[in-house]
Each structure stands twice: as structure tokens, then as C-alpha cells.
Design an enzyme around this catalytic site. Structure first.
Site, PDB file in Angstrom:
ATOM      1  N   SER A 212       0.843  -1.201   0.000  1.00 28.64           N
ATOM      2  CA  SER A 212       0.000   0.000   0.000  1.00 28.64           C
ATOM      3  C   SER A 212       0.875   1.248   0.000  1.00 28.64           C
ATOM      4  O   SER A 212       2.063   1.164  -0.316  1.00 28.64           O
ATOM      5  CB  SER A 212      -0.938  -0.032   1.216  1.00 28.64           C
ATOM      6  OG  SER A 212      -1.924   0.965   1.084  1.00 28.64           O
ATOM      7  N   ASN A 213       0.328   2.377   0.328  1.00 28.22           N
ATOM      8  CA  ASN A 213       1.111   3.613   0.386  1.00 28.22           C
ATOM      9  C   ASN A 213       0.585   4.509   1.508  1.00 28.22           C
ATOM     10  O   ASN A 213      -0.361   4.146   2.206  1.00 28.22           O
ATOM     11  CB  ASN A 213       1.093   4.330  -0.967  1.00 28.22           C
ATOM     12  CG  ASN A 213      -0.319   4.647  -1.401  1.00 28.22           C
ATOM     13  OD1 ASN A 213      -1.031   5.401  -0.749  1.00 28.22           O
ATOM     14  ND2 ASN A 213      -0.748   4.034  -2.500  1.00 28.22           N
ATOM     15  N   HIS A 214       1.196   5.681   1.660  1.00 28.69           N
ATOM     16  CA  HIS A 214       0.904   6.523   2.829  1.00 28.69           C
ATOM     17  C   HIS A 214      -0.328   7.412   2.693  1.00 28.69           C
ATOM     18  O   HIS A 214      -0.574   8.248   3.553  1.00 28.69           O
ATOM     19  CB  HIS A 214       2.099   7.429   3.120  1.00 28.69           C
ATOM     20  CG  HIS A 214       3.312   6.684   3.582  1.00 28.69           C
ATOM     21  ND1 HIS A 214       3.344   6.007   4.765  1.00 28.69           N
ATOM     22  CD2 HIS A 214       4.524   6.512   3.006  1.00 28.69           C
ATOM     23  CE1 HIS A 214       4.535   5.448   4.915  1.00 28.69           C
ATOM     24  NE2 HIS A 214       5.267   5.735   3.847  1.00 28.69           N
TER      25      HIS A 214
END
Ligand code: CTP
Length: 403
Positions: A212-214
Site C-alpha cells: 500500500s502507500n501513505h
């Protein structure tokens, strides 16, 4: 109607200023956020402490902040932030200033900058109210599109009886509600279906692990909120985020890029589509059905596949008059890369976050963005709270969407 609406209440120096305390209480009880602005004279009648305590926000008065904290453009930001600007009581003096475009206080400057409706509730002595100067000034305000309300008839502070009393707070509340109702029905995005995506996606490796990412989803949620305020019929497709659904917004939760692809594409006839989600570009080639155990597995490469580029697909099937907006998050050659995405994906607008700028991007309350338009226009928005940046972007969108 007032739930989570943003109201600026301008209070001027007249005896009726005491009624503003009750008005704030009514606005707050109805669920609104209230930013009070007082003229210096208003503070002679009612204290900023009283109004600040009731509104739960610092009361603003001076256009020049006492301590330079970088907030020189607050009047502009608040003018974009507000859904409605209510001036009650509006005195003869402030009415005259507004009619002539003065900007000598936070109240008058913000009224000049405001993009929302300005509602004027006069209160003064009968003779001041009927004087041709005041009548002309009120007509001038009406000609600017301000909504000028009548005064009540009755006993005045001078002891005289006549026209000039401030409407009762509950009557003002009713008029503000009606104004917002009408604005939602006739706002610049009324009748438009706006699709917004927000947040990250999660690409499962196994039942417990993912890529995933931030992204926190804040910008997308704020865009959805702002568009609903301008009357749009908003669908928000959200990846896994921890945010409340904005009022009057239909929310669809998704997890993976593939889910988001499906949900967006099934609504690709929307009038405006804003892809603010940080969609994962890669996903594991296969997802293990059971948790991958460490024993017997040495760390090695994780085979990945490319996910479908949703925005590119929307761009290649774009219909006439549809508005497509993308986001670009870049770390190098930011503008050149964003301009390339704008044209490659057939977009009308791309919002560039430069990750090298402090205050921009993931997990910050603020954002610093540059807007690149299809017709070559470029606009750098000032560093501001994401709510304000979102309101400014939606304001520009309203200009792009055909009537
Ligand atoms: N986007 C999308 N579908 C994807 C990936 C991205 O619709 N699978 C959208 C994003 O929502 C964003 C825009 O494309 O609005 C730009 O995404 P970004 O990842 O920055 O650009 P890419 O074109 O994917 O290029 P790169 O990752 O190489 O920078």
C-alpha cells in the site's frame, strides 16, 4: 441544512451586537462551524471572549495580525472556506464601507474576498436607516448580489419606535437555512454528478499482508465535501481510510486497485471525475490463500503485475463535455512529468503535489499544489490547509464543467 456548514458571522458595533451571542448558539446547535469576525467597535458592546467561547474559535478583528505568523492571506482563505457570510448586526458604518469596497478590517476584507453568499442584516436607529445615504448603500450592496434583509419594527435603543431593529436570531437562522438550501439547489455544480476517488489501495500478498502507500484520503474527502456544498451529486469511492463520510456524499468503500477500477468504470458517465486516490500501480501476481509462513521460505523476489491505469482508461473513452482531473505526486522534474500525464491521459486538469516541497503531500494537514490546465494555464495555489486547497480546486472545477 446547517450541519457541518461553515458560517462567518460578522458582528458590527451596535447595541444589537448582544444578540450575536444567541445567534452563534443557534448556529452551533444546528451543527455549523462558526468563525466570528468583529469590528473594533463591536468589541465595545460584546466581548471577543464571549463570542470566541461560544463559537469555539478565535474571534478575528484586525486585518493585520498582531504577530506575523505567515497568515497574511487569512481573509482570502476564509473567504474560500465559508459557505455563507452573515453580517448581523450590520451597522450604517459597515454597510457604507462594504458598499464602497473598503478592506480596513478582517470583516470588510473577507467580505470583498468571499466567494459565498453575503447576507446583510441591518440594525440601526430609524432615522439612520431611512436616510438616503443608507438606502443608496443598501441598494448598492443588493446590486453586488448581497442579500439584504429587512429590519424589524419596534422599540429602538434611542427610545424611539420604528424600523431598524435587528431581526431576532431565530429569524436570521431561518433565512440562513433558506439561503443555503437554495444555494445547494442552484450552486455552480447543481445537477452535476461528480465522482471522486480517495485514499490508498491495498494489494494483498496473503490474507494478512499487503502492498500500500501513505495516502490518508484527506484531499479526496475534502474535495467531495466542497463539491457537495456547491450542489453536486457526489459519489466518493474510498480506499481503506479512517475518515468520516462528508454530509450529502454517497460513499463506496473499496480495498484493491481492481475493486476501484470496477467501481469507477461502472460510473464512468459522471460529469466530472476526480482521481485523487493513490491507486497502487503494482499488485502481487498471485495472492496466497493462506498466510505465507517464514519457515521454509527464504526472502526472495515478489512477482508483481501492473494494475490497470483507471485514469488513462477514462481519458481514452472520455465523452464530450466530461471533465477529468488527475493528481500527480512527483519527486523530480515535477512540472514536466505532470504536464506529460495531463496530455497522455487526456485530462482537463492535473493537480501537482511536489513531494520535495515542505507542507505538501501525505499525512500533512496542509498542501502546496500547482494546477496545470489543458489549455496551458498554470496556477500555483498558496500553501494552505487541505480544506482550503480543496475548496479552491472545486471552485476551478465549477468553471470547467459546462453549464
Ligand atoms: N491512477 C489511476 N490508476 C492507477 C494509477 C494511478 O487512475 N492504476 C491515477 C491517480 O489517481 C492519479 C494519476 O493517475 O490521479 C497519477 O498517478 P501517478 O501514479 O502519479 O502517475 P502514473 O501515471 O501512474 O505514473 P508514475 O507512477 O510513473 O509517476
Amino acid at each position: 441544512m446547517l450541519k457541518s456548514r461553515r458560517i462567518i458571522l460578522g458582528v458590527c458595533g451596535g447595541i444589537a451586537a448582544y444578540k450575536s451571542a444567541e445567534l452563534i448558539r443557534l448556529f452551533k446547535k444546528a451543527g455549523a462551524e462558526v468563525q466570528v469576525m468583529m469590528t473594533a467597535d463591536a468589541a465595545r458592546f460584546v466581548t471577543p471572549l464571549t463570542l470566541g467561547t461560544l463559537s469555539e474559535r478565535e474571534v478575528l478583528s484586525e486585518i493585520f495580525p498582531e504577530h506575523a505568523d505567515g497568515s497574511w492571506t487569512r481573509h482570502i482563505e476564509l473567504g474560500l472556506w465559508a459557505d455563507v457570510f452573515v453580517i448581523a448586526p450590520a451597522t450604517a458604518q459597515t454597510i457604507a464601507k462594504l458598499a464602497h469596497g473598503f478592506s480596513d478590517s478582517m470583516l470588510t476584507a473577507t467580505a470583498l474576498a468571499a466567494r459565498c453568499g453575503v447576507l446583510v442584516f441591518p440594525a440601526m436607529d430609524h432615522d439612520m436607516y431611512v436616510h438616503p445615504a443608507t438606502r443608496t448603500n443598501l441598494e448598492t450592496l443588493a446590486s453586488y448580489g448581497y442579500e439584504v434583509y429587512e429590519t424589524g419594527y419596534g422599540e429602538l435603543a434611542s427610545g424611539l419606535v420604528g424600523q431598524g431593529r435587528l431581526l431576532e436570531p431565530v429569524e436570521i437562522l431561518g433565512r440562513v437555512e433558506k439561503h443555503l438550501e437554495e444555494r445547494t439547489a442552484t450552486g455552480p455544480l447543481a445537477g452535476k454528478h461528480l465522482l471522486v476517488t480517495a485514499g490508498p489501495t491495498r494489494e494483498a500478498i496473503d490474507p494478512v499482508r499487503f502492498i500500500s502507500n501513505h495516502s490518508t484520503g484527506t484531499m479526496g474527502f475534502e474535495l467531495a465535501r466542497s463539491a457537495a456544498r456547491l450542489g453536486a451529486d457526489v459519489t466518493l469511492i474510498a480506499g481503506p481510510v479512517n475518515l468520516e463520510t462528508p454530509d450529502r456524499v454517497k460513499r463506496i468503500d473499496v480495498v484493491s486497485a481492481d475493486d476501484m477500477y470496477r467501481e469507477v468504470l461502472s460510473r464512468s458517465d459522471a460529469d466530472v471525475i476526480v482521481m485523487a486516490a493513490a491507486v497502487s500501480d503494482f499488485a502481487p501476481e498471485t495472492t496466497a490463500t493462506e498466510k505465507v509462513k517464514k519457515d521454509g521460505n527464504t526472502p526472495g523476489g515478489l512477482p508483481l503485475r501492473r494494475t490497470a491505469d483507471i485514469l488513462r482508461e477514462l481519458g481514452s473513452n472520455k465523452r464530450d463535455g466530461q471533465v477529468l482531473v488527475g493528481f500527480a505526486m512527483e519527486t523530480e522534474n515535477a512540472e514536466a512529468n505532470a504536464a506529460r500525464k495531463l496530455s497522455d491521459k487526456n485530462l482537463d486538469l492535473i493537480v501537482l503535489n511536489n513531494l520535495r516541497d515542505s507542507g505538501a503531500g501525505f499525512g500533512t494537514g496542509t498542501n502546496l499544489v500547482t494546477l496545470l490546465f489543458r489549455d496551458g494555464r498554470r496556477e500555483q495555489l498558496p500553501l494552505a490547509d487541505k480544506k482550503i486547497v480543496a475548496a479552491a480546486i472545486v471552485d476551478r472545477l465549477a468553471g470547467l464543467a459546462p453549464a
